[in-house]
Design a protein around this motif. Structure first.
Motif, PDB file in Angstrom:
ATOM      1  N   UNK A 100     -66.632 -13.674   8.436  1.00 19.35           N
ATOM      2  CA  UNK A 100     -65.549 -12.690   8.457  1.00 19.35           C
ATOM      3  C   UNK A 100     -66.061 -11.285   8.202  1.00 19.35           C
ATOM      4  N   UNK A 178     -74.042 -16.720   4.976  1.00 20.53           N
ATOM      5  CA  UNK A 178     -72.709 -16.629   5.592  1.00 20.53           C
ATOM      6  C   UNK A 178     -72.638 -17.308   6.955  1.00 20.53           C
ATOM      7  N   UNK A 181     -70.622 -23.209   9.697  1.00 22.89           N
ATOM      8  CA  UNK A 181     -71.119 -24.582   9.676  1.00 22.89           C
ATOM      9  C   UNK A 181     -71.732 -24.933  11.029  1.00 22.89           C
ATOM     10  N   UNK A 498     -71.146 -16.204  20.214  1.00 26.19           N
ATOM     11  CA  UNK A 498     -69.878 -16.225  19.471  1.00 26.19           C
ATOM     12  C   UNK A 498     -69.080 -14.938  19.646  1.00 26.19           C
ATOM     13  N   UNK A 501     -66.456 -15.033  22.211  1.00 29.80           N
ATOM     14  CA  UNK A 501     -65.374 -15.994  22.031  1.00 29.80           C
ATOM     15  C   UNK A 501     -64.145 -15.344  21.415  1.00 29.80           C
ATOM     16  N   UNK A 511     -62.495 -14.185  12.911  1.00 35.03           N
ATOM     17  CA  UNK A 511     -62.125 -15.534  13.308  1.00 35.03           C
ATOM     18  C   UNK A 511     -60.928 -15.969  12.471  1.00 35.03           C
ATOM     19  N   UNK A 513     -60.048 -19.009  12.056  1.00 26.58           N
ATOM     20  CA  UNK A 513     -60.625 -20.076  11.247  1.00 26.58           C
ATOM     21  C   UNK A 513     -62.123 -20.044  11.460  1.00 26.58           C
ATOM     22  N   UNK A 514     -62.851 -20.482  10.453  1.00 26.32           N
ATOM     23  CA  UNK A 514     -64.304 -20.475  10.571  1.00 26.32           C
ATOM     24  C   UNK A 514     -64.722 -21.408  11.711  1.00 26.32           C
ATOM     25  N   UNK A 515     -65.483 -20.903  12.685  1.00 25.95           N
ATOM     26  CA  UNK A 515     -65.886 -21.764  13.800  1.00 25.95           C
ATOM     27  C   UNK A 515     -66.943 -22.770  13.362  1.00 25.95           C
ATOM     28  N   UNK A 516     -66.991 -23.856  14.102  1.00 23.77           N
ATOM     29  CA  UNK A 516     -68.037 -24.845  13.856  1.00 23.77           C
ATOM     30  C   UNK A 516     -68.928 -24.871  15.084  1.00 23.77           C
ATOM     31  N   UNK A 517     -70.186 -24.669  14.859  1.00 21.47           N
ATOM     32  CA  UNK A 517     -71.117 -24.537  15.982  1.00 21.47           C
ATOM     33  C   UNK A 517     -71.774 -25.881  16.239  1.00 21.47           C
ATOM     34  N   UNK A 518     -71.783 -26.269  17.509  1.00 17.66           N
ATOM     35  CA  UNK A 518     -72.299 -27.593  17.815  1.00 17.66           C
ATOM     36  C   UNK A 518     -73.577 -27.566  18.629  1.00 17.66           C
TER      37      UNK A 518
ATOM     38  N   UNK B  16     -69.135 -22.547  24.288  1.00 21.59           N
ATOM     39  CA  UNK B  16     -70.416 -22.383  23.653  1.00 21.59           C
ATOM     40  C   UNK B  16     -70.406 -23.040  22.290  1.00 21.59           C
ATOM     41  N   UNK B  17     -69.270 -22.930  21.673  1.00 18.77           N
ATOM     42  CA  UNK B  17     -69.102 -23.524  20.357  1.00 18.77           C
ATOM     43  C   UNK B  17     -67.706 -24.075  20.377  1.00 18.77           C
ATOM     44  N   UNK B  18     -67.439 -24.921  19.474  1.00 27.04           N
ATOM     45  CA  UNK B  18     -66.060 -25.371  19.438  1.00 27.04           C
ATOM     46  C   UNK B  18     -65.370 -24.695  18.273  1.00 27.04           C
ATOM     47  N   UNK B  19     -64.419 -23.882  18.582  1.00 26.38           N
ATOM     48  CA  UNK B  19     -63.607 -23.318  17.515  1.00 26.38           C
ATOM     49  C   UNK B  19     -62.481 -24.306  17.286  1.00 26.38           C
ATOM     50  N   UNK B  20     -62.507 -24.950  16.169  1.00 25.80           N
ATOM     51  CA  UNK B  20     -61.559 -26.047  15.976  1.00 25.80           C
ATOM     52  C   UNK B  20     -60.251 -25.532  15.411  1.00 25.80           C
ATOM     53  N   UNK B  26     -63.671 -28.899   7.807  1.00 26.74           N
ATOM     54  CA  UNK B  26     -64.498 -27.868   7.167  1.00 26.74           C
ATOM     55  C   UNK B  26     -63.667 -26.771   6.549  1.00 26.74           C
ATOM     56  N   UNK B  27     -62.427 -26.730   6.891  1.00 23.56           N
ATOM     57  CA  UNK B  27     -61.597 -25.646   6.394  1.00 23.56           C
ATOM     58  C   UNK B  27     -60.785 -26.078   5.197  1.00 23.56           C
ATOM     59  N   UNK B  41     -62.065 -12.177   0.158  1.00 24.04           N
ATOM     60  CA  UNK B  41     -61.474 -12.845   1.322  1.00 24.04           C
ATOM     61  C   UNK B  41     -62.501 -13.338   2.319  1.00 24.04           C
ATOM     62  N   UNK B  42     -63.679 -12.693   2.364  1.00 23.17           N
ATOM     63  CA  UNK B  42     -64.596 -13.063   3.426  1.00 23.17           C
ATOM     64  C   UNK B  42     -65.524 -14.213   3.050  1.00 23.17           C
ATOM     65  N   UNK B  48     -70.264 -20.118  -2.460  1.00 23.39           N
ATOM     66  CA  UNK B  48     -70.894 -19.223  -1.496  1.00 23.39           C
ATOM     67  C   UNK B  48     -70.956 -17.805  -2.048  1.00 23.39           C
TER      68      UNK B  48
END
Lengths: 533, 250, 335
Positions: A100, A178, A181, A498, A501, A511, A513-518, B16-20, B26-27, B41-42, B48
């Motif tokens: 973020x 940061x 995942x 990213x 996207x 984002x 929601x935090x993206x998950x990279x595959x 390219x990635x899956x934004x779920x 994971x959230x 917030x970040x 972390x």
């Protein structure tokens, strides 16, 4: 149309000046850096105007010396070093790693204010009479002889150094802690790798120049004998300390540009990069080995010949990772799907100019040859091929590539192609003759010169004129695009990563929601070697 | 670009990635647990955030090492060039005051560590503030002794500059020694003053019961900083006060 | 001489050919790789140009063989450059025995020259062709750098130490002399002419002008005027070390260590006498900083050297291997 994004989320000056959003801070940097770029360019143009004639008719010697000093100080410390990291890196690193924001948003804003404060000191030095030491501040001239505003300018450099340190610190922590995942180190975009390597140089090198500049100020004000031989000091120690930072500083300028080129080449060849890990590790190799080559700036200052040989051989070794990168980029476009949009033109320009700049560096690392070339225009041409041909081409290429993402607007592509062409032609016309006049023996920082060098200088000045048109053009079509440009889709180039996207311009939190990279972030086609989860 | 690419190419990998979608596993930490009031917030979670702050301080300390490193290098070079002068000049510093200050700083590192521990184990605010204030008093003691040492040098005109006076055999080398002495110890003292300032803020925060097992990063990174400042002194003391005392010492 | 617009500097010294040979090698390497990269980029960009909008490139991830190839080949090419460059540097670093010595002092903004027979010049330098010439250079104020492009030689001139530059001119003529290290307002005015002459012409030139005393004679006179000779006696009974046959020797220092008596050490002993005291002597000598000019220092050094040179060729001063081109600071070796 009016979806909430980082630009329209909050209005008024205070919402910008007190923002903690990395994207807004990147724009603050963009504005201030552009100001310093054109200021430094103005100084450069005065230099070129002066050198049109051998006799030195335009400026007095004193003013000429101030011009090249201010040109060097402004361009190095206030444009080149912060340019790509503070603007593009600031904007893109959090998005590229699925975060973020940077790890320390408040620190990021403070870095910008520190940069501005340092800039104000430098402007004050320039307006109140200027500095005439050269950007290198060599002692004992800077501490004992120069009758100009050395302290103000040195403090400006000292202060802005902390901006650089804090930015590097922020990037390192962000990249370590940061990442989204699934975004492992070897899935990171090469732009992020390049910035990681750059940040290492920033945090390890910058404190040394800070303390060195502080000692210069202490010697000048308090007459402490540190570098002045009349007080028992050693002027060559200053050169060691200065170049311990200022040589790696070249890598602060060029490594991010290399990162930009890696991104652009992949996007406009629609192809993942060739030899990913070699490019990634060569950035680290350059950053680390780059700390051990500073002595090649002082081959003729009377350092021991064995030290000189050590610095010479390491300087050659640091050339190898750069060569690896160039070959890998070239291999990347092999069997790609190549589109010559303006960012790609800048990238190709970078490839050609950086190759020449890098190879001419080999001349200067050869000790026997450097005796002749040291402090001539050959050196000037060489480092401008790296810093202008390399770093600024990379910066402009990156700005064109990500402009639709940053502003959400499309600029005029024909105008951009014209500008790229003008920059390439103007650049070569400006600096190629300087290789020749340098080998002929014209020393740098000369206000007057023997008349037989004039023809080369006229060519240079002509080229500089074309170059400045090439640099001014983007100002117009970029600004025009902000008001009149077509809105950009999230991914105008069909590129991967990213950052493409998220919407253009991105929302404040990047984002939802935090993206998950595959898998790797720049895969255009399925592959056996890189598994898709 | 007017004829650009409005959409991603249809060939190739779909994403390219899956934004779920929200609610993915994971959230969950952000939705399942209530936000800690100190969570910015970040960051995804307190772990972390704490890791980022600690790493940030370590990286900062690396830059500090390079900062002092330039001075240590200058010391090394000039000591090699003027060995006799450095011995003579060093002998004019009071090793007793230096040793006292070393002891004070080492002790303050202990109290700082105890302050961190008391925050980490959620001890009472009184205990936390006690250790912090003790550390500050020790730090102030160090600075007080430094003032005594400096004023003695000023009184004897042993401060580098146009008015430098040296009655020993090596005035030129002694002046370089004292240039380095004032730069190094002055910069170190500046770091101490900054440390005291930070600790004042931390002590106020502790008094307001802001630190406990879940959140004590500010105390921890202040501790890291303070230990670093102590370690710098551990190097400065022998280099400036002790090496070569056997020669012409008092 | 300075007509037309040359594209390449003249080769007017014995060293110039060696330097230019590396240069041409480098130019060839640069041209080869620049054209290779540019050619490949242009060729690929055309051959693999995008044919339709949704086309993507082939998934090629790398090739270890290629990576090794373009790591190893550049590495070996650069090592050739390194060895070649270092060899030429070594050759250009050590002045040959018997080189003709000339004193040069740089100051803002002029070059002051004194020949060994006393003849002085400003912003000019006359040398004979075919004979090695060794310049012993100091600075009165800030950094300068003595640069003769047509000879391909350059050395920084640094206050507080002596750097050495040597060359053998091969072609009679006038050549540019530049200050290459930025030194202030009139840096670009700190230029002059180096005139290489046939040996006979040079002798005529030397005898033509009004010569001052030779530096050695001037130094001897200074030595007496400054009453150095009251302590530095010609036998070992003096309060200071005996200077006869001292130059080039190693001496033990008070407090440990040794130092080679070279130009830098003598200079330091005059301006900072307490810095390194010879073992067995008291640090009694006052400083002469500010009392003697850079030129007088060079004269004193020339005199002290002359006390050690009976039967030796002039200029055969031992060169410390660590400081070939320059005799920078004395190396203090730990026992």
């Amino acid at each position: 149309m009016d979806t909430l994004n980082y630009i329209n989320n909050g209005h008024g000056l205070a919402s910008w000046l007190l923002t903690k959003d990395h994207k807004r801070i990147a724009l603050l940097y963009l504005v201030s850096i552009t100001f310093f770029f054109f200021l430094g360019g103005l100084f450069a143009f005065m230099i070129r105007l002066e050198l049109l004639t051998p006799a030195g008719d335009v400026l007095t010697a004193e003013n000429y010396n101030k011009m090249f000093t201010m040109h060097g100080v402004v361009m190095v410390f206030f444009f080149l070093i912060p340019s790509i990291p503070a603007v593009l890196g600031n904007f893109l690193i959090p998005i590229m790693i699925g975060a973020k924001d940077l790890a320390f948003p408040r620190l990021n804003l403070i870095s910008w204010y520190i940069y501005v404060l340092g800039g104000i000191f430098t402007l004050v030095a320039a307006l109140s009479g200027g500095v005439d030491t050269g950007w290198t501040f060599y002692t004992p001239y800077s501490t004992a002889a120069a009758n100009s505003h050395v302290i103000t300018a040195a403090l400006g450099v000292f202060i802005t150094g902390f901006s650089s340190i804090l930015t590097g610190l922020n990037f390192i922590v962000t990249i370590h802690r940061m990442r989204a995942p699934g975004l492992t180190w070897f899935r990171l975009p090469l732009f992020v790798w390049a910035h990681y390597a750059t940040s290492l140089v920033m945090i390890l090198g910058t404190p040394v120049i800070a303390i060195t500049v502080l000692l210069v100020a202490a010697e000048r004000v308090l007459h402490m004998g540190i570098f002045d031989p009349a007080l028992g000091g050693d002027p060559v120690l200053f050169q060691h300390l200065f170049w311990f930072y200022s040589h790696p500083a070249v890598y602060i300028m060029i490594l991010p540009a290399m990162g930009v080129i890696s991104e652009i080449v992949q996007a406009f060849a629609r192809k993942n990069v060739f030899g990913y890990s070699f490019i990634a590790f060569s950035s680290l190799a350059i950053a680390i080995i780059g700390f051990l080559v500073w002595g090649h700036h002082i081959f003729v200052a009377g350092q021991s010949v064995y030290a000189g040989m050590l610095f010479s051989i390491i300087s050659y070794i640091v050339a190898v990772p750069s060569a690896i990168k160039v070959f890998n980029w070239t291999a990347t476009i092999y069997r790609g799907s190549i589109s010559l949009d303006s960012p790609m033109l800048y990238a190709f320009g970078f490839l050609g100019l950086f190759t020449i700049g890098g190879l001419t560096g080999l001349f200067l690392a050869a000790m026997g040859l450097d005796i002749h070339m040291h402090d001539t225009y050959f050196v000037v041409a060489h480092f401008h091929y790296i810093m202008v041909g390399g770093a600024i081409m990379g910066y402009l290429g990156g700005l064109h590539y990500w402009w639709p993402k940053i502003t959400g607007k499309l600029y005029s592509e024909p105008a951009a192609k014209l500008a790229a062409g003008l920059v390439f032609i103007g650049f070569n016309l400006t600096f190629f003759p300087q290789f020749l006049v340098g080998y002929l023996g014209m020393p740098r920082r000369y206000h007057m010169y023997p008349p037989e060098f004039q023809v080369f200088n006229v060519m240079s000045t002509l080229g500089a004129t074309i170059l400045s048109v090439g640099y001014l053009l983007p100002m117009f079509y970029f600004v025009h695009s902000i008001f009149r440009g077509k809105p950009s889709p999230a991914d105008p180039w069909g590129a991967k990563g990213l950052e493409w996207e998220v919407p253009s311009p991105p929302p404040t939190e990047n984002f939802a929601v935090t993206p998950i990279v595959t898998h790797g972030t720049h895969q255009y086609a399925p592959s056996k070697e890189v598994g898709v989860v | 670009m007017s004829d650009g690419y409005p959409q991603a190419p249809s060939v190739g990998l779909p994403g390219r990635v899956s934004i779920q979608a929200p609610g993915n596993p994971h959230d969950e930490q952000s939705s399942a647990h209530p936000h800690h009031p100190k969570l910015q917030h970040h960051f995804d979670d307190m772990g972390q955030q704490a890791e980022a702050s600690t790493l940030g301080m370590w990286v900062f300390l690396v830059t500090e090492i390079m900062f002092f490193g330039g001075l240590f290098l200058a010391y090394l070079v000039y000591r090699t060039q003027n060995p006799m002068a450095f011995q003579e000049a060093s002998a004019h510093l009071s090793w007793k005051l230096g040793a006292f200050n070393t002891a004070v700083l080492i002790f303050s590192s202990l109290t700082m560590a105890l302050a961190v521990r008391s925050a980490q184990t959620s001890e009472s605010r009184g205990t936390q503030v006690f250790w912090l204030v003790t550390t500050m008093i020790l730090g102030a003691t160090f600075l007080g002794v430094k003032v005594i040492e400096y004023s003695e040098k000023f009184a004897h005109n042993n401060v580098p500059g146009p008015n430098f006076v040296w009655d020993g055999q090596y005035p030129a080398g002694a002046e370089i020694f004292y240039s380095l002495y004032f730069c190094m110890t002055g910069l170190h003292a500046l770091h101490m003053v900054i440390g005291l300032g930070i600790m004042t803020v931390i002590a106020i925060m502790a008094w307001r019961r802001q630190f406990n097992t879940e959140y004590f990063t500010p105390v921890e990174i202040t501790g890291l900083y303070w230990h670093f400042v102590d370690i710098v002194w551990i190097f400065l003391f022998p280099l400036l006060y002790l090496i070569g005392r056997h020669y012409g010492g008092h | 001489m300075f007509t037309n617009f040359p594209f390449f500097p003249q080769q007017a010294s014995a060293q110039a050919g060696q330097v230019d040979a590396i240069y041409f090698f480098m130019v060839a390497v640069t041209a080869f790789f620049s054209i290779l990269i540019a050619g490949l980029v242009v060729y690929f960009a055309f051959k693999y140009r995008r044919r339709h909008r949704d086309e993507i490139g082939h998934a090629i991830h790398g090739s270890l063989a290629l990576e090794l190839l373009w790591t190893v080949i550049p590495f070996f090419i650069t090592m050739v450059m390194f060895v070649w460059g270092a060899k030429v540097f070594f050759d250009m670093y050590r002045p040959p025995a018997g080189a003709m010595e000339i004193h040069v002092v740089g100051k803002q903004w002029m070059w002051k020259v004194q020949h060994m027979d006393g003849r002085r010049e400003i912003n000019e330098l006359h040398v004979p062709v075919g004979r090695p010439v060794k310049l012993i250079m100091g600075s009165e104020d800030v950094l300068h750098s003595y640069y003769i492009p047509d000879f391909r030689v350059k050395a920084d001139v640094i206050p507080g130490r002596y750097n050495v530059l040597w060359f053998t001119a091969t072609r009679p003529g006038n050549y540019h002399l530049f200050c290459a290290e930025y030194c202030g307002t009139k840096h670009s005015g700190m230029i002059g002419t180096v005139t290489a002459m046939e040996p006979a012409d040079f002798q005529a030139w030397l005898s033509g002008g009004r010569a001052d005393e030779s530096p050695v004679a001037a130094g001897e006179k200074l030595f007496a005027d400054l009453t150095c000779n009251t302590c530095h006696l010609t036998d070992t009974q003096g309060r200071g070390p005996m200077l006869t046959n001292l130059f080039g020797k190693q001496v033990e220092l008070q407090g440990g260590g040794t130092v080679t008596v070279d130009e830098a050490y003598i200079r330091e002993s005059i301006v900072l006498p307490q810095a390194k005291v010879v073992a067995g002597f008291q640090p009694l000598m006052p400083t002469f900083q500010g009392l003697v000019t850079e030129e007088q220092l060079l004269q004193l050094i020339a005199y002290v050297r002359s006390l050690s040179q009976q039967g030796e060729a002039p200029g055969a001063a031992p060169q410390s291997p660590t400081m070939p081109q320059s005799s920078s600071r004395p190396v203090v070796e730990k026992k």
